[in-house]
Write a protein that holds these residues in place. Structure first.
Motif, short mmCIF file in Angstrom:
data_model
loop_
_atom_site.label_atom_id
_atom_site.label_comp_id
_atom_site.label_asym_id
_atom_site.label_seq_id
_atom_site.Cartn_x
_atom_site.Cartn_y
_atom_site.Cartn_z
N ALA A 70 36.67 31.20 22.25
CA ALA A 70 35.47 30.24 21.79
C ALA A 70 34.98 29.36 22.89
CB ALA A 70 36.40 29.51 20.63
N CYS A 71 33.93 28.87 22.81
CA CYS A 71 33.21 28.14 23.68
C CYS A 71 32.43 26.99 22.78
CB CYS A 71 32.45 28.64 24.82
SG CYS A 71 31.35 27.67 25.75
N THR A 72 32.63 25.75 22.85
CA THR A 72 31.96 25.03 22.28
C THR A 72 30.95 24.06 22.82
OG1 THR A 72 33.56 23.24 22.28
CG2 THR A 72 33.77 24.75 20.36
N GLU A 73 30.47 24.57 23.91
CA GLU A 73 29.54 23.51 24.69
C GLU A 73 28.06 23.82 24.18
OE1 GLU A 73 29.58 21.90 27.50
OE2 GLU A 73 31.82 22.27 27.91
N SER A 74 27.17 23.08 24.29
CA SER A 74 25.89 22.92 23.62
C SER A 74 24.81 23.79 24.67
CB SER A 74 25.44 21.63 23.45
OG SER A 74 23.92 21.58 22.92
N VAL A 75 23.85 24.43 24.08
CA VAL A 75 22.86 25.11 24.90
C VAL A 75 21.87 24.17 25.39
CG1 VAL A 75 23.40 27.27 23.84
CG2 VAL A 75 21.58 25.90 22.73
N THR A 76 21.91 23.23 24.73
CA THR A 76 20.67 22.18 24.91
C THR A 76 20.62 21.54 26.30
OG1 THR A 76 21.84 20.23 23.94
CG2 THR A 76 20.59 21.41 22.39
N THR A 77 21.53 21.54 27.14
CA THR A 77 21.34 21.14 28.63
C THR A 77 21.83 22.31 29.64
OG1 THR A 77 23.80 20.45 28.72
CG2 THR A 77 22.46 19.06 27.79
N ARG A 78 21.24 22.03 30.69
CA ARG A 78 21.40 22.88 31.76
C ARG A 78 22.96 23.33 32.18
NH1 ARG A 78 18.48 21.15 36.95
NH2 ARG A 78 19.55 22.88 37.94
N GLU A 79 23.80 22.21 32.23
CA GLU A 79 25.17 22.02 32.06
C GLU A 79 26.02 22.93 31.18
OE1 GLU A 79 23.19 18.81 34.32
OE2 GLU A 79 23.10 19.28 32.19
#
Length: 302
Positions: A70-79
């Motif tokens: 699982a990965c819960t990072e957001s696509v909304t930022t470059r990071e």
């Protein structure tokens, strides 16, 4: 017929905690792919977060004998986009498939939509696509292999009332896919767009009582083909809705040539401009050059 499988392949799927993304993740995992299930669990409007959906899908995949993280990072930022791709590299050492499915849903008239809501949608759908495509593309160039599937929409071609932010985002992804297809061609990297129609939570507020069966699992096989190593098309758009699969494309009318145009001449010839002659359906890979070549050829005939 030999079963299409993904043994040894690693797939990153954004928005994979529910609906279409979950169907894609579970299908590819069942065919041997190792899957990064990315979803930050945001609400329909794109706000908030919840790690539960991504973790639930990973548990379901593992329970069925597959491999996933699982990965819960957001696509909304470059990071965030970089972190999503890094999750594949850190967990499995490679990335072969990227499916950008993350999105949000809201309805607002063009004259009333707030800039914040407009930008939020672009950040998830369109810029989110770039945020994950660019770092994934870099790895794919080194590996000389990659399959990218971006999620467009009929709403990006024809649009509906009160969805300007969605229309702009989804139509913009066509340009991103074309860029990947052209620059990735010599490196065995292919990119296509799925235009899905399925009843999911994204359709909240739409009366679907008269719709035929159109669950996410009906779309997943088309995405599976576009993500497979045997996929031999690139820079194309594929519709999948209620069991119907079709290709969408852009076309040009034949047009007419005059050495000197005036406003009145355009008005007098508008029917021939709009409808005259056969339709030019130009392949994406050479469409720009073909467009110019055919247009210039008409000057010789004139």
């Amino acid at each position: 017929m030999t079963e299409k499988r993904f043994d040894g392949r690693v797939a990153v799927i954004t928005g994979a905690g529910r609906g279409l993304g979950r169907a894609y993740a579970e299908l590819l995992a069942s065919k041997g792919a190792k899957v990064v299930v990315n979803d930050n669990g945001a609400a329909l409007a794109g706000t908030g977060s919840d790690a539960g959906p991504a973790r639930e899908v990973v548990q379901a995949i593992k329970a069925a004998g597959g491999e996933a993280v699982a990965c819960t990072e957001s696509v909304t930022t470059r990071e965030g986009g970089q972190a999503i791709v890094d999750a594949a590299m850190d967990s499995f050492g490679r990335i072969d498939v990227l499916i950008h499915n993350a999105g949000n849903s809201l309805f607002a008239p063009l004259g009333e939509i707030s800039y914040e809501d407009f930008r939020n949608s672009l950040d998830i759908h369109l810029l989110g696509g770039f945020h994950v495509v660019q770092p994934a593309f870099r790895h794919m160039l080194k590996a000389n292999y990659g399959r990218i599937v971006l999620t467009g929409s009929i709403g990006g071609l024809y649009t509906m009332p009160n969805t300007v932010q969605y229309a702009v985002s989804k139509s913009g992804l066509i340009g991103l896919s074309n860029a990947v297809s052209i620059e990735g061609a010599e490196h065995n990297i292919r990119s296509n767009i799925i235009l899905p129609g399925a009843v999911t939570r994204m359709g909240e507020g739409i009366d679907t009582t008269g719709f035929p069966p159109m669950g996410p699992e009906m779309v997943a096989p088309v995405v599976g083909w576009l993500a497979h190593e045997d996929c031999d098309v690139s820079g194309e758009l594929y519709i999948s809705v209620a069991g119907r699969v079709a290709r969408a494309y852009f076309a040009e009318s034949e047009g007419i040539y005059l050495p000197d145009w005036t406003i009145d001449a355009v008005a007098e010839n508008i029917d021939a401009i709009r409808k005259g002659g056969p339709q030019w359906i130009l392949p994406q890979q050479t469409g720009f050059a073909d467009h110019l070549a055919r247009s210039f050829e008409m000057t010789k005939k004139g």
